[in-house]
Design a protein around this motif. Structure first.
Motif, PDB file in Angstrom:
ATOM      1  N   UNK A 108       0.798  -1.233   0.000  1.00  0.00           N
ATOM      2  CA  UNK A 108       0.000   0.000   0.000  1.00  0.00           C
ATOM      3  C   UNK A 108       0.831   1.283   0.000  1.00  0.00           C
ATOM      4  N   UNK A 109       2.133   1.177   0.239  1.00  0.00           N
ATOM      5  CA  UNK A 109       2.980   2.375   0.255  1.00  0.00           C
ATOM      6  C   UNK A 109       4.124   2.266  -0.752  1.00  0.00           C
ATOM      7  N   UNK A 110       4.993   1.264  -0.572  1.00  0.00           N
ATOM      8  CA  UNK A 110       6.212   1.205  -1.387  1.00  0.00           C
ATOM      9  C   UNK A 110       5.939   0.780  -2.834  1.00  0.00           C
ATOM     10  N   UNK A 111       5.090  -0.221  -3.036  1.00  0.00           N
ATOM     11  CA  UNK A 111       4.773  -0.650  -4.408  1.00  0.00           C
ATOM     12  C   UNK A 111       4.095   0.473  -5.203  1.00  0.00           C
ATOM     13  N   UNK A 112       3.097   1.181  -4.631  1.00  0.00           N
ATOM     14  CA  UNK A 112       2.516   2.317  -5.364  1.00  0.00           C
ATOM     15  C   UNK A 112       3.545   3.398  -5.687  1.00  0.00           C
ATOM     16  N   UNK A 113       4.429   3.698  -4.743  1.00  0.00           N
ATOM     17  CA  UNK A 113       5.447   4.721  -4.995  1.00  0.00           C
ATOM     18  C   UNK A 113       6.374   4.293  -6.124  1.00  0.00           C
ATOM     19  N   UNK A 114       6.782   3.037  -6.130  1.00  0.00           N
ATOM     20  CA  UNK A 114       7.641   2.533  -7.209  1.00  0.00           C
ATOM     21  C   UNK A 114       6.921   2.619  -8.545  1.00  0.00           C
ATOM     22  N   UNK A 115       5.631   2.253  -8.564  1.00  0.00           N
ATOM     23  CA  UNK A 115       4.854   2.320  -9.806  1.00  0.00           C
ATOM     24  C   UNK A 115       4.758   3.759 -10.322  1.00  0.00           C
TER      25      UNK A 115
END
Length: 320
Positions: free
Chosen positions: A213-220
């Motif tokens: 919910x935080x790191x994967x969205x930021x990477x995307x």
């Protein structure tokens, strides 16, 4: 009853407290001024996001993919603010720091749920900008209201499953030592760490939820903007580059004010020993400030919103 049967019965049952005590801002000097500050944040946030929601809902010209995403972001901002700040106001006005067990789990779910929806909606809006700049001729064929609505539904469904699982696993914990939560709301980490039985699965789920919910969205989002920058590098004129980049300014600002406070608090906690009061103040601000600024950013930086406001002002009857 034998000692063995009694031991088995203890292992099969969970000790759920009647209430939790949210220690929150206890011991922080001049905290009453901070609560007054939060009250103004709450008023501006509710007014700003309500304005954006009403404008998009009532104005047919805004019933397009981009504004479906913005509508969802404003709805998540509105929801998180109402899940977070009113409980803080109750503590300030009535000196009540107790919350029932079930109400605490509900508070935990909605705060983290709406935060997850915000994060994932920013990914959806980044995708919208990526297609608009990298594939402009195919934008209307790829991005339409049906696709954006499906993306929004996926965001809500995904957040419900992840956060619902995270909160649901709290019910398997026993609290037989203390019911004091060292946070300003029913925070997941401070609650599962005070449990007196094995909380390994809760710790794993907390890390997994943070990644999803935080790191994967930021990477995307970062990857999408790398693609945008690569496309802009192919545009020969600076005027053309700036014109395309200008359409991303609002989204970039919103991404910055959402992710930077969270990352800075996390990095500070890893780099040096962060005082609990400093952590509570910083995390409460990172939860309260973005929902307040998001509608202001979109209204001030979006031509459609500014045009609608000017139209509304011109329609006001002149005073005789």
């Amino acid at each position: 009853m034998s000692d063995l049967n009694f031991s088995l019965l203890q292992n099969m049952s969970f000790v759920h407290p009647e209430y939790f005590y949210i220690s929150g801002f206890s011991g922080i000097p001049f905290i009453q001024y901070y609560f007054i500050f939060l009250f103004f944040i709450y008023f501006i946030t509710v007014f700003g996001n309500s304005f954006v929601l009403i404008m998009i809902f009532t104005e047919r010209s805004l019933h397009v993919p981009k504004y479906i995403g913005i509508f969802n972001l404003a709805l998540a901002d509105f929801g998180e603010t109402n899940a977070l700040i009113p409980n803080l106001m109750k503590t300030f006005l009535f000196d009540s720091q107790y919350i029932s067990y079930n109400a605490c789990l509900a508070n935990m779910f909605f705060v983290f749920f709406f935060s997850s929806v915000q994060s994932l909606t920013l990914v959806v809006l980044a995708y919208d900008r990526f297609i608009a700049i990298c594939l402009p001729l195919r934008y209307h064929a790829i991005v339409n209201n049906s696709l954006m609505s499906a993306a929004v539904m996926a965001v809500w469904s995904f957040s419900t499953v992840v956060i619902g699982t995270m909160v649901g696993l709290i019910t398997r914990l026993s609290f037989c030592k203390t019911n004091v939560v060292t946070s300003y709301f029913c925070d997941h980490g401070p609650i599962y760490t005070i449990a007196c039985n094995d909380n390994t699965i809760n710790s794993v789920m907390a890390k997994l939820s943070t990644i999803l919910c935080i790191y994967a969205p930021l990477i995307a989002i970062v990857v999408s903007y790398l693609g945008i920058l690569f496309t802009l590098s192919k545009i020969t004129s600076w005027a053309g580059r700036l014109k395309a980049l200008k359409t991303c300014i609002s989204h970039l600002l919103v991404v910055g004010i959402f992710f930077l406070p969270v990352l800075s608090t996390y990095i500070a906690a890893l780099t040096f020993s962060l005082h609990p009061n400093a952590r509570i103040i910083s995390t409460s601000l990172s939860g309260a400030i973005p929902p307040m600024l998001n509608p202001i950013i979109y209204v001030l930086n979006t031509k459609e919103f500014k045009d609608l406001i000017l139209k509304m002002l011109k329609k006001r009857p002149n005073k005789i």
